[in-house]
Scaffold this motif. Structure first.
Motif, PDB file in Angstrom:
ATOM      1  N   GLN A  41       1.124  -1.156   0.147  1.00 36.82           N
ATOM      2  CA  GLN A  41      -0.091  -0.091   0.129  1.00 36.82           C
ATOM      3  C   GLN A  41       0.831   1.230   0.170  1.00 36.82           C
ATOM      4  O   GLN A  41       0.533   2.365  -0.719  1.00 36.82           O
ATOM      5  N   HIS A  42       1.949   1.109   0.658  1.00 35.98           N
ATOM      6  CA  HIS A  42       2.740   2.436   0.757  1.00 35.98           C
ATOM      7  C   HIS A  42       3.343   2.933  -0.761  1.00 35.98           C
ATOM      8  O   HIS A  42       3.488   3.853  -0.885  1.00 35.98           O
ATOM      9  N   ALA A  43       3.576   1.766  -1.427  1.00 33.86           N
ATOM     10  CA  ALA A  43       4.123   1.812  -2.897  1.00 33.86           C
ATOM     11  C   ALA A  43       3.022   2.276  -3.787  1.00 33.86           C
ATOM     12  O   ALA A  43       3.081   3.347  -4.770  1.00 33.86           O
ATOM     13  N   GLU A  44       1.655   1.754  -3.636  1.00 35.18           N
ATOM     14  CA  GLU A  44       0.557   2.336  -4.385  1.00 35.18           C
ATOM     15  C   GLU A  44       0.350   3.860  -4.182  1.00 35.18           C
ATOM     16  O   GLU A  44       0.026   4.735  -4.794  1.00 35.18           O
ATOM     17  N   ASP A  45       0.195   4.060  -2.794  1.00 34.33           N
ATOM     18  CA  ASP A  45      -0.123   5.601  -2.239  1.00 34.33           C
ATOM     19  C   ASP A  45       1.143   6.374  -2.970  1.00 34.33           C
ATOM     20  O   ASP A  45       0.861   7.393  -3.265  1.00 34.33           O
ATOM     21  N   GLY A  46       2.373   5.842  -2.606  1.00 38.45           N
ATOM     22  CA  GLY A  46       3.426   6.767  -3.237  1.00 38.45           C
ATOM     23  C   GLY A  46       3.470   7.218  -5.007  1.00 38.45           C
ATOM     24  O   GLY A  46       3.633   8.196  -5.243  1.00 38.45           O
ATOM     25  N   GLY A  47       2.905   6.273  -5.679  1.00 36.83           N
ATOM     26  CA  GLY A  47       2.846   6.396  -6.970  1.00 36.83           C
ATOM     27  C   GLY A  47       1.522   7.439  -7.135  1.00 36.83           C
ATOM     28  O   GLY A  47       1.913   8.343  -8.086  1.00 36.83           O
ATOM     29  N   LEU A  48       0.537   7.302  -6.426  1.00 38.58           N
ATOM     30  CA  LEU A  48      -0.688   8.301  -6.508  1.00 38.58           C
ATOM     31  C   LEU A  48      -0.198   9.704  -5.881  1.00 38.58           C
ATOM     32  O   LEU A  48      -0.680  10.568  -6.531  1.00 38.58           O
ATOM     33  N   ARG A  72      -9.940   1.175  -5.918  1.00 41.91           N
ATOM     34  CA  ARG A  72      -9.730   0.783  -7.362  1.00 41.91           C
ATOM     35  C   ARG A  72      -8.554   1.955  -7.852  1.00 41.91           C
ATOM     36  O   ARG A  72      -8.885   3.231  -7.568  1.00 41.91           O
ATOM     37  N   LEU A  73      -7.703   1.597  -8.539  1.00 38.80           N
ATOM     38  CA  LEU A  73      -6.954   2.759  -9.123  1.00 38.80           C
ATOM     39  C   LEU A  73      -7.527   3.750  -9.674  1.00 38.80           C
ATOM     40  O   LEU A  73      -7.216   5.111  -9.734  1.00 38.80           O
ATOM     41  N   ALA A  74      -8.620   3.491 -10.713  1.00 40.92           N
ATOM     42  CA  ALA A  74      -9.324   4.502 -11.629  1.00 40.92           C
ATOM     43  C   ALA A  74     -10.197   5.422 -10.632  1.00 40.92           C
ATOM     44  O   ALA A  74     -10.131   6.741 -10.824  1.00 40.92           O
ATOM     45  N   THR A  75     -10.610   4.731  -9.492  1.00 46.22           N
ATOM     46  CA  THR A  75     -11.292   5.618  -8.342  1.00 46.22           C
ATOM     47  C   THR A  75     -10.446   6.741  -7.784  1.00 46.22           C
ATOM     48  O   THR A  75     -10.742   7.806  -7.685  1.00 46.22           O
ATOM     49  N   CYS A  76      -9.259   6.187  -7.435  1.00 47.46           N
ATOM     50  CA  CYS A  76      -8.314   7.532  -7.022  1.00 47.46           C
ATOM     51  C   CYS A  76      -7.909   8.326  -7.923  1.00 47.46           C
ATOM     52  O   CYS A  76      -7.632   9.398  -7.627  1.00 47.46           O
ATOM     53  N   ILE A  77      -7.570   7.985  -9.136  1.00 43.09           N
ATOM     54  CA  ILE A  77      -7.367   9.035 -10.258  1.00 43.09           C
ATOM     55  C   ILE A  77      -8.601  10.183 -10.342  1.00 43.09           C
ATOM     56  O   ILE A  77      -8.409  11.299 -10.215  1.00 43.09           O
ATOM     57  N   GLU A  78      -9.667   9.644 -10.408  1.00 48.78           N
ATOM     58  CA  GLU A  78     -10.863  10.440 -10.490  1.00 48.78           C
ATOM     59  C   GLU A  78     -10.910  11.200  -9.173  1.00 48.78           C
ATOM     60  O   GLU A  78     -11.370  12.434  -9.438  1.00 48.78           O
ATOM     61  N   LEU A  79     -10.706  10.607  -8.102  1.00 54.38           N
ATOM     62  CA  LEU A  79     -10.343  11.561  -6.596  1.00 54.38           C
ATOM     63  C   LEU A  79      -9.528  12.740  -6.945  1.00 54.38           C
ATOM     64  O   LEU A  79      -9.705  13.773  -6.514  1.00 54.38           O
ATOM     65  N   LEU A  80      -8.398  12.442  -7.494  1.00 56.26           N
ATOM     66  CA  LEU A  80      -7.201  13.189  -7.706  1.00 56.26           C
ATOM     67  C   LEU A  80      -7.877  14.514  -8.857  1.00 56.26           C
ATOM     68  O   LEU A  80      -7.527  15.661  -8.746  1.00 56.26           O
ATOM     69  N   GLU A  81      -8.405  14.036  -9.669  1.00 57.04           N
ATOM     70  CA  GLU A  81      -9.410  14.894 -10.623  1.00 57.04           C
ATOM     71  C   GLU A  81      -9.924  15.866  -9.807  1.00 57.04           C
ATOM     72  O   GLU A  81     -10.031  17.306 -10.231  1.00 57.04           O
ATOM     73  N   THR A  82     -10.944  15.380  -9.017  1.00 59.54           N
ATOM     74  CA  THR A  82     -11.852  16.132  -8.357  1.00 59.54           C
ATOM     75  C   THR A  82     -10.978  17.163  -7.506  1.00 59.54           C
ATOM     76  O   THR A  82     -11.486  18.618  -7.406  1.00 59.54           O
ATOM     77  N   ALA A  92      -1.649   8.324 -16.915  1.00 57.23           N
ATOM     78  CA  ALA A  92      -1.584   8.337 -15.342  1.00 57.23           C
ATOM     79  C   ALA A  92      -1.774   7.012 -15.108  1.00 57.23           C
ATOM     80  O   ALA A  92      -1.216   6.690 -13.645  1.00 57.23           O
ATOM     81  N   VAL A  93      -2.380   6.107 -15.417  1.00 55.43           N
ATOM     82  CA  VAL A  93      -2.422   4.640 -14.895  1.00 55.43           C
ATOM     83  C   VAL A  93      -1.002   3.867 -15.088  1.00 55.43           C
ATOM     84  O   VAL A  93      -0.600   3.471 -14.228  1.00 55.43           O
ATOM     85  N   GLU A  94      -0.670   4.143 -16.253  1.00 60.40           N
ATOM     86  CA  GLU A  94       0.856   3.742 -16.506  1.00 60.40           C
ATOM     87  C   GLU A  94       1.867   4.473 -15.332  1.00 60.40           C
ATOM     88  O   GLU A  94       2.658   3.647 -14.893  1.00 60.40           O
ATOM     89  N   PHE A  95       1.852   5.604 -15.406  1.00 61.07           N
ATOM     90  CA  PHE A  95       2.755   6.202 -14.289  1.00 61.07           C
ATOM     91  C   PHE A  95       2.580   5.712 -13.106  1.00 61.07           C
ATOM     92  O   PHE A  95       3.633   5.738 -12.449  1.00 61.07           O
ATOM     93  N   VAL A  96       1.477   5.639 -12.490  1.00 61.04           N
ATOM     94  CA  VAL A  96       1.086   5.383 -11.171  1.00 61.04           C
ATOM     95  C   VAL A  96       1.812   3.819 -11.195  1.00 61.04           C
ATOM     96  O   VAL A  96       2.488   3.141  -9.998  1.00 61.04           O
ATOM     97  N   ARG A  97       1.490   2.858 -11.817  1.00 56.76           N
ATOM     98  CA  ARG A  97       1.902   1.489 -11.804  1.00 56.76           C
ATOM     99  C   ARG A  97       3.370   1.362 -11.826  1.00 56.76           C
ATOM    100  O   ARG A  97       4.027   0.521 -11.147  1.00 56.76           O
ATOM    101  N   THR A  98       3.886   2.240 -12.821  1.00 58.45           N
ATOM    102  CA  THR A  98       5.601   2.478 -13.009  1.00 58.45           C
ATOM    103  C   THR A  98       6.185   2.804 -11.822  1.00 58.45           C
ATOM    104  O   THR A  98       7.214   2.172 -11.340  1.00 58.45           O
ATOM    105  N   GLU A  99       5.603   3.779 -11.281  1.00 61.23           N
ATOM    106  CA  GLU A  99       6.224   4.366  -9.801  1.00 61.23           C
ATOM    107  C   GLU A  99       5.959   3.301  -8.673  1.00 61.23           C
ATOM    108  O   GLU A  99       7.059   3.178  -7.812  1.00 61.23           O
ATOM    109  N   CYS A 100       4.936   2.503  -8.804  1.00 58.42           N
ATOM    110  CA  CYS A 100       4.886   1.863  -7.505  1.00 58.42           C
ATOM    111  C   CYS A 100       5.735   0.693  -7.791  1.00 58.42           C
ATOM    112  O   CYS A 100       6.395   0.318  -6.510  1.00 58.42           O
TER     113      CYS A 100
END
Length: 232
Positions: A41-48, A72-82, A92-100
């Protein structure tokens, strides 16, 4: 330890024994992936968080956990957009997964005590995760846990339904021909716990020593994987 958590004392185990009375047998133990089997989760959070920075937002570690855990990753990205008032980058999706994956690095350890817990539980076990199936399999293989589940991997991307919707857990139960009342969910996030409760399944919430509010929904919390077999 808080009163809502089960400890290894005689009183705690006695309480578990009382709860078992009249309860249907467990036919399927359903494990979440992140935070229960592997701690990424720390890595997922870090990418986001890094994506948020690209979108003009500054998000701290504690806030990241509150915003993203279990979602869900898409939900997290939508939240950042809001929150930012701007669209996410196309990558965005590829970037977060690569960073993770970069944050995780070449080695992925299982959650402390979970391998011994899996070894001691003589019941059918599966994984149900909001992650894609290839990612589930890759992380289980990297942590040495894949053999405990073989091909019993349930991805929200295959079921086309994501926690906190109960559909993923209900799909796992149907796939293994086990009634929901005989399924036991092992979750750490509130998102996953809500999905399990809504599915009509018994839920154990793994806190890993973190503070957790008292519950009134029948969910039992536990702090260490050494307790899991006794709770089942």
């Amino acid at each position: 330890m808080r009163r809502s958590e089960v400890d290894m004392s005689g009183a705690g185990l006695g309480a578990v024994g009382v709860e078992r009375a009249g309860r249907p047998p467990v036919g399927l133990v359903v494990f979440d992936l992140d935070g229960v089997l592997v701690d990424t989760q720390h890595a997922e959070d870090g990418g986001l968080v890094r994506l948020a920075a690209r979108m003009g937002l500054t998000i701290g570690d504690e806030q990241a956990g509150e915003l993203f855990s279990g979602n869900r990753l898409a939900t997290c990205i939508e939240l950042l957009e809001t929150l930012s008032g701007r669209p996410a980058p196309e990558d965005a999706v590829e970037f977060v997964r690569t960073e993770c994956e970069r944050i995780i690095g070449p080695r992925l350890d299982p959650v402390d005590g979970v391998e011994e817990a899996l070894r001691r539980i003589p019941l059918t076990k599966c994984v149900a995760s909001n992650s894609p199936r290839d990612l589930i399999e890759r992380r289980l293989r990297a942590s040495g846990l894949l053999d405990y589940f073989e091909d019993r991997l349930c991805s929200a991307y295959d079921a086309s339904v994501w926690k906190p919707d109960p559909g993923l857990f209900l799909s796992a139960a149907a796939e293994h021909r086990v009634p929901p009342s005989e399924c036991l969910i092992i979750e750490d996030s509130e998102v996953g716990v809500r999905a399990g409760v809504r599915a009509g399944m018994r839920v154990l919430q793994f806190t890993n020593g973190r503070s957790c509010p008292s519950r009134s929904d029948g969910v039992v919390t536990f702090a260490h994987m050494a307790q899991l077999q006794d709770l089942i």
